[in-house]
Design an enzyme around this catalytic site. Structure first.
Site, PDB file in Angstrom:
ATOM      1  CD  GLU A 139      -1.342  -6.197   5.439  1.00 43.96           C
ATOM      2  OE1 GLU A 139      -0.886  -6.421   4.237  1.00 43.96           O
ATOM      3  OE2 GLU A 139      -1.460  -4.746   5.534  1.00 43.96           O
ATOM      4  CB  CYS A 165      -1.004  -0.119   1.360  1.00 42.85           C
ATOM      5  SG  CYS A 165      -2.371   0.885   1.151  1.00 42.85           S
ATOM      6  CG  HIS A 225      -4.096  -3.830   3.041  1.00 40.78           C
ATOM      7  ND1 HIS A 225      -2.460  -3.039   3.952  1.00 40.78           N
ATOM      8  CD2 HIS A 225      -4.116  -2.281   2.886  1.00 40.78           C
ATOM      9  CE1 HIS A 225      -2.666  -1.643   4.020  1.00 40.78           C
ATOM     10  NE2 HIS A 225      -3.506  -1.229   2.905  1.00 40.78           N
TER      11      HIS A 225
HETATM   12  N1  GLN Z   1      -2.126   6.956   3.124  1.00 38.14           N
HETATM   13  C1  GLN Z   1      -1.834   5.960   1.858  1.00 38.14           C
HETATM   14  C2  GLN Z   1      -3.541   5.952   0.486  1.00 38.14           C
HETATM   15  O1  GLN Z   1      -4.543   6.056   1.476  1.00 38.14           O
HETATM   16  C3  GLN Z   1      -1.651   4.478   1.810  1.00 38.14           C
HETATM   17  C4  GLN Z   1      -2.673   3.779   2.319  1.00 38.14           C
HETATM   18  C5  GLN Z   1      -2.371   2.964   3.411  1.00 38.14           C
HETATM   19  O2  GLN Z   1      -1.564   2.232   2.995  1.00 38.14           O
HETATM   20  N2  GLN Z   1      -2.909   1.909   3.930  1.00 38.14           N
HETATM   21  O3  GLN Z   1      -3.290   6.241  -0.759  1.00 38.14           O
END
Ligand code: GLN
Length: 538
Positions: A513, A385, A511
């Site tokens: 994970e 992410c 994600h």
């Molecule tokens: N802050 C980034 C976004 O909003 C990544 C979000 C995250 O890593 N969950 O796109």
């Protein structure tokens, strides 16, 4: 199965928080499942936020995201990892969510003429939330009540589960109280008094625990069992020890099975005692505790490294990858701000580097140092992410020569927003549940590392973000060696990038994970640890 044939287990906590109620509830679910019963798991949190989505990791640890895109308590991660259950929007209710429904109904005229009160209106709403678990096919619904007996905000929740005991019938409801039996080093003794007092708080509300599970660092002796039984008003055989485990949290179910907690539960619920099969779980545990492969050191660069709960699922998924590859694992937490001066000594000797998700500018420049180090030194790299967004910024700045490349999240008027706000996010000002959340499909490019790892052409993974890869920079980044290999089916969103010129460099917008379990590690973590294992062997 209707609520008439579904049995309910309520897990409450006493004495202190952080006793591991979530792991205990999840372990119970695993044991019951391995005896052939279908279970659901739910967490009720007495705080007033509608969900944990807007809370800081300092307050709450990680926000766990379910398939259906609900932002939930991290205990739901334990539920999915231990018991293999699939959580959804009914699996986590906060007092805020309960009160919101009640107030919305009040404004809609749903209580016309009545005074709206905690009892019965809020408690009825809580009962409805609990009963929503008793869906078709569920034999046993487990609900964990967050917080500690005695918390003021927890009272409506305890009242609701007391009432359900009466309404559903004693034979269908079981109260399990998890308590702490502290060891006093100075006098070298275990103390049962805090547990007695916490059971007495429950009694004053009208709940008598059926089973007392006692967290302890030393074995309970007969005198402790006798006192806990007599003064907590629980039969002697229903006082169960839950000793601290030494090596892995995945030992907990095995320990509880050795204490026959699952047998006791089935007996109390009047359910037949089927066979318990923990073969696969124990095989996994044996590999976790005594791996035969080399030792790998995985660096995780974040900004809450002193708070392990902030990256719970990441650490668990790395562990799953290590178990799958039979590796001894050392996770090295690196505060990304400490890398900001450019000193990379903290990154030396690592076999893999992972940059996890996150929000805000703090620590970003350090994460970029970690990406660069992994890229240049051919160290297996997994970006997740925000970690993918960092990989994009790093290539843009250091290879494509776009010096001021940045994410619009950090510098809104940056001349080169290689990461920018998603179209559908523009105009959203409400916080909580408004990001791109939950499962989305992604197509994997033929011949890519991702395609090879997943072994299929289309995958579905969980998301939680507002910003995305800016397609205007797709060509220049690809020409700089960072290739998009996972794309949304409509061709617009870049979900995975990788570097074909590197032994193992992959970053994803989703994600992985959240869907990893010890018995079924997410493919990306399995492959990342495999690459780290190869690196460790030199
Ligand atoms: N802050 C980034 C976004 O909003 C990544 C979000 C995250 O890593 N969950 O796109």
């Amino acid at each position: 199965m209707s609520e008439n044939s579904c049995k309910f287990i309520f897990v409450t906590g006493g004495v202190v928080s952080s006793l591991g109620k979530g792991i205990t509830a999840a372990s119970i679910a695993l044991l019951l499942r391995q005896r052939g019963y279908t279970t659901s798991l739910q967490k009720l949190d007495p705080y007033l936020n509608v969900d944990p989505g807007t809370m800081s990791p300092y307050q709450h640890g990680e926000v766990f995201v379910t398939d259906d895109g609900t932002e939930t308590d991290l205990d739901l991660g334990h539920y999915e990892r231990f018991a293999g259950v699939s959580c959804n929007r009914n699996s986590n209710y906060t007092a805020g969510k309960i009160y919101s429904s009640v107030l919305e109904r009040e404004r809609g005229g749903g209580y016309l003429g009545k005074t709206v009160q905690v009892i019965p209106h809020v408690t009825d709403e809580i009962k409805k939330a609990i009963l929503s678990q008793a869906t078709e096919g569920i034999d046993i619904a487990i609900t964990e009540i967050g917080g500690t007996a005695g918390d003021i905000e927890g009272l409506p929740f305890l009242e609701a589960i007391r009432e359900l005991g009466l309404e559903l019938g004693k034979e269908n409801v079981l109260y399990i109280h998890l308590t702490l039996v502290p060891y006093l080093a100075a006098s070298r003794e275990l103390k049962t008094k805090p547990s007695q007092q916490s059971a007495s708080i429950l009694r004053s509300i009208g709940i008598i625990p059926d089973i007392l599970v006692c967290r302890t660092e030393k074995p309970l002796m007969e005198e402790h069992y006798r006192k806990l039984s007599m003064f907590c008003n629980v039969p002697r055989n229903a006082v169960v020890e839950e000793r601290n485990v030494d090596n892995s949290i995945y030992e907990v179910p095995v320990e509880l099975a050795a204490q026959k907690l699952d047998e006791l539960i089935l007996d109390r619920l009047g359910l037949p005692l089927s066979r318990l099969d923990l073969t696969q779980w124990k095989e996994m545990l044996a590999r976790a505790i005594h791996p035969s492969g080399p030792r790998v050191r995985i660096g995780v660069t974040g900004k809450y490294m002193q708070l392990r709960d902030a990256y719970k699922s990441i650490f668990e998924a790395i562990t799953h990858g290590a178990i799958a590859n039979d590796l001894a694992l050392e996770i090295v937490g690196i505060e990304s701000e400490e890398l900001e001066g450019g000193d990379v000594s903290l990154l030396r000797g690592l076999d893999g580097i992972l940059v996890p998700g996150g929000f805000g500018y703090r620590g970003i420049e350090g994460k970029l140092v970690a990406v660069k180090y992994a890229r240049e030194n051919k160290i297996p790299f997994l970006g997740i992410c925000l970690g993918m967004q960092c990989a994009v910024i790093e290539t843009a700045r250091n290879i494509a020569g776009i010096e001021d490349a940045n994410s619009a999240e950090f510098v809104p008027d940056t001349p080169h927003p290689v990461i920018h706000l998603m179209e559908e996010q523009k105009g959203i000002s409400k916080k909580g549940g408004t990001m791109r959340l939950g499962l989305y499909p992604c197509d994997l490019k033929e011949g890519s590392l991702a395609r090879n790892i997943y072994g299929v052409g289309r995958i579905s993974e969980r998301h939680r973000h507002r910003y995305e890869f800016n397609n205007e920079y797709r060509d220049v980044l690809e020409n700089s060696g960072l290739v998009p290999t996972g794309i949304s089916p409509d061709g617009f969103l870049v979900e995975i990038v990788e570097r074909p010129d590197h032994p193992w460099f992959l970053a994803c917008q989703f994600h992985p994970e959240f869907t990893s379990t010890p018995l079924k590690p997410n493919p990306l973590f399995r492959a990342f640890l495999e690459a780290a294992g190869r690196k460790a062997l030199g």
